[in-house]
Enzyme design. Structure first.
Site, short mmCIF file in Angstrom:
data_model
loop_
_atom_site.label_atom_id
_atom_site.label_comp_id
_atom_site.label_asym_id
_atom_site.label_seq_id
_atom_site.Cartn_x
_atom_site.Cartn_y
_atom_site.Cartn_z
N THR A 210 0.95 -1.25 0.01
CA THR A 210 0.23 0.02 -0.06
C THR A 210 0.86 1.27 0.03
OG1 THR A 210 -1.91 1.11 1.38
CG2 THR A 210 -0.18 0.17 2.58
N VAL A 221 3.13 5.50 9.40
CA VAL A 221 3.20 4.10 8.92
C VAL A 221 2.05 3.52 9.41
CG1 VAL A 221 4.21 1.72 9.31
CG2 VAL A 221 5.72 3.78 8.63
N GLY A 222 1.24 2.64 8.56
CA GLY A 222 -0.25 1.90 8.85
C GLY A 222 -0.05 0.71 9.50
N ASP A 223 -0.99 -0.11 9.24
CA ASP A 223 -1.05 -1.50 9.41
C ASP A 223 -0.53 -2.42 8.51
OD1 ASP A 223 -3.11 -0.72 7.94
OD2 ASP A 223 -3.94 -2.73 8.24
N GLY A 244 -8.47 -0.63 5.03
CA GLY A 244 -9.02 0.20 5.84
C GLY A 244 -7.99 1.07 6.89
N LEU A 245 -8.55 1.49 7.63
CA LEU A 245 -8.02 2.55 8.73
C LEU A 245 -7.07 1.75 9.40
CD1 LEU A 245 -7.50 5.58 9.52
CD2 LEU A 245 -9.30 5.09 11.25
N GLY A 246 -5.76 1.81 9.13
CA GLY A 246 -4.68 1.09 9.76
C GLY A 246 -4.66 1.09 11.27
C1 SD4 Z 1 -3.27 1.98 5.88
N1 SD4 Z 1 -4.46 -0.08 5.81
O1 SD4 Z 1 -2.13 2.50 5.58
C2 SD4 Z 1 -3.84 1.03 4.94
C3 SD4 Z 1 -4.64 1.67 4.10
C4 SD4 Z 1 -5.55 0.69 3.16
O2 SD4 Z 1 -6.81 0.54 1.34
O3 SD4 Z 1 -5.88 -0.29 3.54
N2 SD4 Z 1 -6.13 1.42 2.17
O4 SD4 Z 1 -3.97 2.30 6.96
#
Ligand code: SD4
Length: 333
Positions: A210, A221-223, A244-246
């Site tokens: 991503t 940095v996300g999940d 989604g919202l990491g």
């Molecule tokens: C994030 N989970 O960086 C990711 C974003 C994502 O589809 O899944 N977008 O939080």
């Protein structure tokens, strides 16, 4: 409906997810425009599932598997399709930048032995998932970040590229004019690809890649590159990947949770639902304003998916059929 249009219309930021399916029995729910697929029979292998509508990516992965390739090669090559696609503004080249205009990538990969590799805050290199695989296979480490990851990629021969396309630059410039300078938790950026595959030998691997949330704070940095949050694979049990919202996924160590719930006997569908429930049932959860979705597969090839909001989908390739499946979801108004 195209997911992006949905997000625009609903001004909901989020990810979505798809429903599980298996091989044999498919039960249409007449009251909903979604397919509920009961997993009651032994799956036919190989099998690939991925977050969102990514038929080219699943086709590539299936091509690898049909040729006798293993699940690890399949998920890497499948994810690479989206990383190279400049039309996908959430992954690889063409990804939307952070609020400073930097495109930064997060990715990870995990194999049937429980080995894993990841890169975070990687710039100027399109195929983050491949760098993550090299971290797994050729370094004593699990995770490389930022400049170190980038330098390592060049040493391996990866090409330096400008990942900010004209289209993404324009979108960012427009955002700068119209948007408030504050963290955006759930907007227009949710095509992260997470992919899980089971090869002909019944072995499972997974990957996730991503550019993260659009217009995130610099350094965020996300999940997706965090093993256990964005992705987890246990070849004895199954695998899960998140979108989604990491931040919300990390707080509940979502993918690990789903795999552990499967270990305790839950089906992939039940496990995904429980993991979403953990998020929405928190006191003061703001779930109406963000999206999280999970897809999962177990060792038997049963699949599942669930999201907070509608319009999450998964793509499944199995038995010669490459199809998009709408996910069931929590918030039904
Ligand atoms: C994030 N989970 O960086 C990711 C974003 C994502 O589809 O899944 N977008 O939080």
């Amino acid at each position: 409906m195209k997911r992006r249009n949905f997000i625009k219309n609903a001004s909901l930021t989020g990810v979505g997810l798809a429903v599980g399916s298996t091989i044999a029995s498919c039960v249409e729910n007449p009251s909903e425009d979604k397919k509920i697929i009961a997993n009651t029979s032994k799956a036919s292998l190989p099998l690939v599932i991925a977050t969102w509508h990514v038929e080219n990516a699943t086709a590539k992965a299936m091509e690898v598997l049909q040729a006798g390739g293993n699940a690890l090669d399949a998920v890497e090559q499948g994810c690479m399709i989206e990383e190279a696609d400049v039309m996908n503004q959430s992954v690889g080249k063409g990804g939307l930048p952070d609020r400073e205009g930097n495109v930064t990538l997060d990715a990870c990969i995990m194999d049937k032995h429980g080995n894993c590799g990841s890169v975070v805050y990687l710039q100027n290199v399109t195929h983050a998932v491949s760098v993550a695989r090299k971290v797994m296979e050729e370094t004593p480490h699990v995770m490389l970040a930022g400049k170190g990851a980038e330098q390592y990629a060049y040493e391996l021969g990866f090409k330096k590229e400008n990942l900010l396309t004209e289209a993404s630059k324009e979108a960012w410039e427009k955002w700068k004019v119209e948007s408030e300078y504050k963290p955006i938790i759930n907007i227009e950026n949710h095509d992260t690809i997470g992919m899980l595959a089971i090869d002909k030998n019944g072995d499972i691997s997974g990957a996730c890649t991503t550019s993260g949330l659009a217009y995130k704070m610099a350094g965020r940095v996300g999940d997706s590159p965090i093993i256990g949050s964005g992705l987890f694979v246990d070849n004895e049990i199954g695998a899960c990947v998140a979108t989604g919202l990491g931040e919300e996924v990390v707080k509940t160590v979502g993918s690990f949770l789903v795999v552990e719930l499967m270990r305790q006997g839950k089906s992939p569908q039940e496990a995904c639902e429980e993991a979403i429930n953990r998020i929405v049932n928190k006191p003061k959860s703001d779930y109406k304003n963000f999206q999280v979705g999970y897809i999962a597969v177990n060792k038997q090839g049963e699949i599942g998916s669930y999201s907070i909001h509608q319009w999450f989908s998964m793509t499944k390739f199995q038995d010669g059929v490459n199809e998009q499946i709408q996910s069931d979801f929590f918030y039904k108004t």
